[in-house]
Design a protein around this motif. Structure first.
Motif, PDB file in Angstrom:
ATOM      1  N   GLU A 166       0.828  -1.206   0.000  1.00  0.00           N
ATOM      2  CA  GLU A 166       0.000   0.000   0.000  1.00  0.00           C
ATOM      3  C   GLU A 166       0.861   1.254   0.000  1.00  0.00           C
ATOM      4  OE1 GLU A 166      -2.624  -0.334   3.330  1.00  0.00           O
ATOM      5  OE2 GLU A 166      -3.868  -1.857   2.370  1.00  0.00           O
ATOM      6  N   ILE A 167       1.940   1.235   0.750  1.00  0.00           N
ATOM      7  CA  ILE A 167       2.841   2.397   0.789  1.00  0.00           C
ATOM      8  C   ILE A 167       3.502   2.589  -0.571  1.00  0.00           C
ATOM      9  CG2 ILE A 167       4.993   3.272   1.803  1.00  0.00           C
ATOM     10  CD1 ILE A 167       2.558   3.601   3.608  1.00  0.00           C
ATOM     11  N   THR A 208       3.760   5.702  -5.519  1.00  0.00           N
ATOM     12  CA  THR A 208       3.652   5.787  -6.977  1.00  0.00           C
ATOM     13  C   THR A 208       2.570   6.797  -7.372  1.00  0.00           C
ATOM     14  OG1 THR A 208       4.336   3.481  -7.185  1.00  0.00           O
ATOM     15  CG2 THR A 208       3.219   4.450  -9.076  1.00  0.00           C
ATOM     16  N   GLU A 209       1.415   6.726  -6.693  1.00  0.00           N
ATOM     17  CA  GLU A 209       0.338   7.666  -6.992  1.00  0.00           C
ATOM     18  C   GLU A 209       0.754   9.096  -6.655  1.00  0.00           C
ATOM     19  OE1 GLU A 209      -2.972   6.188  -4.767  1.00  0.00           O
ATOM     20  OE2 GLU A 209      -3.330   4.533  -6.160  1.00  0.00           O
ATOM     21  N   ALA A 210       1.468   9.263  -5.544  1.00  0.00           N
ATOM     22  CA  ALA A 210       1.917  10.607  -5.154  1.00  0.00           C
ATOM     23  C   ALA A 210       2.917  11.152  -6.172  1.00  0.00           C
ATOM     24  CB  ALA A 210       2.533  10.580  -3.758  1.00  0.00           C
ATOM     25  N   GLN A 211       3.835  10.292  -6.632  1.00  0.00           N
ATOM     26  CA  GLN A 211       4.802  10.736  -7.633  1.00  0.00           C
ATOM     27  C   GLN A 211       4.103  11.130  -8.929  1.00  0.00           C
ATOM     28  OE1 GLN A 211       7.963  11.426  -7.091  1.00  0.00           O
ATOM     29  NE2 GLN A 211       7.701  10.756  -4.974  1.00  0.00           N
ATOM     30  N   ALA A 212       3.077  10.362  -9.311  1.00  0.00           N
ATOM     31  CA  ALA A 212       2.319  10.693 -10.522  1.00  0.00           C
ATOM     32  C   ALA A 212       1.590  12.026 -10.337  1.00  0.00           C
ATOM     33  CB  ALA A 212       1.321   9.581 -10.842  1.00  0.00           C
ATOM     34  N   ALA A 213       0.998  12.228  -9.161  1.00  0.00           N
ATOM     35  CA  ALA A 213       0.300  13.491  -8.903  1.00  0.00           C
ATOM     36  C   ALA A 213       1.277  14.663  -8.892  1.00  0.00           C
ATOM     37  CB  ALA A 213      -0.458  13.413  -7.580  1.00  0.00           C
ATOM     38  N   LEU A 214       2.461  14.457  -8.339  1.00  0.00           N
ATOM     39  CA  LEU A 214       3.478  15.518  -8.352  1.00  0.00           C
ATOM     40  C   LEU A 214       3.937  15.812  -9.774  1.00  0.00           C
ATOM     41  CD1 LEU A 214       5.611  14.591  -5.212  1.00  0.00           C
ATOM     42  CD2 LEU A 214       4.142  16.593  -5.513  1.00  0.00           C
ATOM     43  N   CYS A 237       0.375  11.457   2.625  1.00  0.00           N
ATOM     44  CA  CYS A 237       0.618  11.242   4.055  1.00  0.00           C
ATOM     45  C   CYS A 237      -0.628  10.672   4.730  1.00  0.00           C
ATOM     46  CB  CYS A 237       1.053  12.545   4.705  1.00  0.00           C
ATOM     47  SG  CYS A 237       1.514  12.366   6.430  1.00  0.00           S
ATOM     48  N   GLU A 238      -1.791  11.200   4.401  1.00  0.00           N
ATOM     49  CA  GLU A 238      -3.034  10.691   4.975  1.00  0.00           C
ATOM     50  C   GLU A 238      -3.253   9.228   4.595  1.00  0.00           C
ATOM     51  OE1 GLU A 238      -6.447  13.048   3.961  1.00  0.00           O
ATOM     52  OE2 GLU A 238      -5.581  14.857   4.838  1.00  0.00           O
ATOM     53  N   ARG A 239      -2.996   8.887   3.330  1.00  0.00           N
ATOM     54  CA  ARG A 239      -3.175   7.492   2.902  1.00  0.00           C
ATOM     55  C   ARG A 239      -2.192   6.576   3.622  1.00  0.00           C
ATOM     56  NH1 ARG A 239      -3.811  10.028  -2.249  1.00  0.00           N
ATOM     57  NH2 ARG A 239      -1.669   9.507  -2.769  1.00  0.00           N
ATOM     58  N   ALA A 240      -0.954   7.032   3.815  1.00  0.00           N
ATOM     59  CA  ALA A 240       0.032   6.227   4.543  1.00  0.00           C
ATOM     60  C   ALA A 240      -0.396   6.039   5.999  1.00  0.00           C
ATOM     61  CB  ALA A 240       1.417   6.882   4.473  1.00  0.00           C
TER      62      ALA A 240
END
Length: 185
Positions: A74-75, A80-86, A165-168
């Motif tokens: 999950e992390i 990966t999702e955070a990097q894509a959003a960035l 951070c919230e998802r983590a």
């Protein structure tokens, strides 16, 4: 008879002593056998409990390993999702910078045309307008646009990082709750 009894007292005493010792030996042998049976039963019980504890520890370890693997996955997905959003935010910033640069070029062209027209009117003897307010307005607009772009990028990246951070945190909390409740899911 008393003399015979006195003469054989040692003999009867030895026989009584022998019988007493034999009885004591028999009792000790029975107690030893009972203690050995109890020891064997205790060792069997201990071995059974050790096996059950080892099996329980193995199951618990496997459950925690699965929870850890799930959390790690999950992390990784979250990262990966955070990097894509960035990357999307960075692309948006690049598009915004391109639009700003186009607008600044258009504004510079407008100011150049305005100055040229003002100089032509002044050369023709007409009243020459003051170009300073237009240039000040253009400079203020340029600065505001630059700052707005910087703030938008900061806000976009902060939001993306905050959501990651919230998802983590949610993943870690779910893993902790699952570990406490004994569920693997």
């Amino acid at each position: 008879m008393l003399t015979t009894l006195r003469a054989n007292v040692w003999k009867y005493t030895a026989i009584a002593l022998g019988l007493g010792l034999g009885f004591g030996l028999l009792m000790q042998t029975l107690r030893l056998a009972e203690a050995q049976l109890e020891t064997a039963h205790t060792q069997t019980t201990l071995q059974t409990e050790r096996t059950a504890a080892a099996l329980s520890a193995l199951k618990t370890s496997e459950r925690y390993r699965k929870l850890g693997d799930k959390h790690r996955d999950e992390i990784a997905k979250n990262d990966t999702e955070a990097q894509a959003a960035l990357a999307v935010a960075d692309d948006g910033r690049a598009r915004a910078l391109d639009a700003r640069n186009r607008m600044q070029r258009d504004l510079a062209d407008y100011l150049t045309q305005h100055r040229t027209a003002a100089q032509a009117r002044a050369a023709a003897g007409q009243c020459a307008p003051d170009t300073a307010p237009a240039e000040l307005l253009a400079d203020l607009q340029r600065r505001a646009d630059d700052r707005a772009g910087e703030l938008a990028h900061v806000a976009d990246t902060a939001r993306t990082r905050g959501l990651a951070c919230e998802r983590a945190y949610d993943s870690a909390r779910a893993m902790t709750e699952a570990a406490q409740s004994g569920k693997t899911e």
